[in-house]
Design a protein around this motif. Structure first.
Motif, PDB file in Angstrom:
ATOM      1  N   LYS A  75       0.803  -1.223   0.000  1.00  0.00           N
ATOM      2  CA  LYS A  75       0.000   0.000   0.000  1.00  0.00           C
ATOM      3  C   LYS A  75       0.840   1.279   0.000  1.00  0.00           C
ATOM      4  N   ILE A  76       2.067   1.203   0.548  1.00  0.00           N
ATOM      5  CA  ILE A  76       2.886   2.406   0.716  1.00  0.00           C
ATOM      6  C   ILE A  76       4.323   2.111   0.297  1.00  0.00           C
ATOM      7  N   LYS A  77       4.950   3.067  -0.398  1.00  0.00           N
ATOM      8  CA  LYS A  77       6.365   2.936  -0.777  1.00  0.00           C
ATOM      9  C   LYS A  77       7.100   4.228  -0.391  1.00  0.00           C
ATOM     10  N   ASP A  78       8.396   4.205  -0.546  1.00  0.00           N
ATOM     11  CA  ASP A  78       9.251   5.364  -0.252  1.00  0.00           C
ATOM     12  C   ASP A  78       8.970   5.926   1.146  1.00  0.00           C
ATOM     13  N   ILE A  79       8.935   5.062   2.124  1.00  0.00           N
ATOM     14  CA  ILE A  79       8.627   5.473   3.503  1.00  0.00           C
ATOM     15  C   ILE A  79       9.836   6.172   4.108  1.00  0.00           C
ATOM     16  N   LYS A  80       9.577   7.316   4.709  1.00  0.00           N
ATOM     17  CA  LYS A  80      10.626   8.097   5.366  1.00  0.00           C
ATOM     18  C   LYS A  80      10.176   8.428   6.785  1.00  0.00           C
ATOM     19  N   GLY A 146       4.993  10.758  18.926  1.00  0.00           N
ATOM     20  CA  GLY A 146       5.947  11.750  18.445  1.00  0.00           C
ATOM     21  C   GLY A 146       6.607  11.433  17.118  1.00  0.00           C
ATOM     22  N   ARG A 147       6.400  10.245  16.567  1.00  0.00           N
ATOM     23  CA  ARG A 147       7.002   9.888  15.284  1.00  0.00           C
ATOM     24  C   ARG A 147       6.291  10.607  14.141  1.00  0.00           C
ATOM     25  N   ILE A 148       7.088  10.958  13.144  1.00  0.00           N
ATOM     26  CA  ILE A 148       6.541  11.522  11.911  1.00  0.00           C
ATOM     27  C   ILE A 148       6.989  10.601  10.783  1.00  0.00           C
ATOM     28  N   THR A 149       6.025  10.060  10.049  1.00  0.00           N
ATOM     29  CA  THR A 149       6.322   9.122   8.972  1.00  0.00           C
ATOM     30  C   THR A 149       5.599   9.574   7.713  1.00  0.00           C
ATOM     31  N   CYS A 150       6.327   9.508   6.588  1.00  0.00           N
ATOM     32  CA  CYS A 150       5.773   9.914   5.296  1.00  0.00           C
ATOM     33  C   CYS A 150       5.915   8.755   4.311  1.00  0.00           C
ATOM     34  N   GLY A 151       5.017   8.720   3.337  1.00  0.00           N
ATOM     35  CA  GLY A 151       5.134   7.702   2.301  1.00  0.00           C
ATOM     36  C   GLY A 151       4.294   8.015   1.088  1.00  0.00           C
ATOM     37  N   GLN A 152       4.596   7.299   0.014  1.00  0.00           N
ATOM     38  CA  GLN A 152       3.846   7.408  -1.235  1.00  0.00           C
ATOM     39  C   GLN A 152       2.821   6.280  -1.272  1.00  0.00           C
TER      40      GLN A 152
END
Length: 155
Positions: A75-80, A146-152
């Motif tokens: 479902k998600i790629k390029d997770i940062k 407190g985590r910040i996670t981003c993804g495509q």
């Protein structure tokens, strides 16, 4: 009870549900402060659009009881994972996002610049906050720990 009475009862229940939802929103001080901070840059979606975006959000991603399942690579790629909110401008490729909290709170469409400038007010509304790009391609999660996670998002 005949069908006509059942229909009327259902209509009254729906009217009451909307009224209660609106009252809850009006009494939410942190939400009010957030909307004031966003000024004219944050647009609350109408009920129909809000439901559509929320349903798409829930269908496109996999959730655990504690947030998005970032391990679900279908479902998600390029997770940062980022450490500082100031990195959002470097990582985010979209200009407009939906601000999503839990069910019952409004969904707001807003520019990334305004979100970054008012992030403390936005995150104060609820412990978990998500930014969902208006083209449904990016997701950002501000986790209650407190985590910040981003993804495509993969379609």
């Amino acid at each position: 009870m005949n069908d006509e009475l059942k229909k009327k009862l259902e209509e009254l229940k729906n009217i009451n549900k909307v009224k209660n939802k609106n009252e809850e929103r009006e009494n939410n001080i942190l939400l009010k402060e957030c909307l004031e901070a966003l000024h004219n840059d944050g647009f609350i979606l109408d009920n129909e659009e809000e439901l559509s975006v929320y349903n798409d959000f829930k269908e496109m991603l996999i959730f655990t009881p504690w947030g998005i399942d970032w391990g679900e690579r279908r479902k998600i790629k390029d997770i940062k994972h980022i450490k500082f909110e100031s990195q959002l401008k470097e990582i985010c490729s979209k200009d407009n996002y939906y601000i999503i909290w839990g069910k019952g709170l409004p969904i707001i469409r807003c520019s990334l610049n305004s979100i970054i400038n008012n992030l403390d007010d936005i995150k104060a509304v609820e412990a978990d906050t998500w930014l969902f790009s208006t083209d449904y391609n990016e997701i950002i999660e501000f986790h209650h720990e407190g985590r910040i996670t981003c993804g495509q998002i993969i379609f």
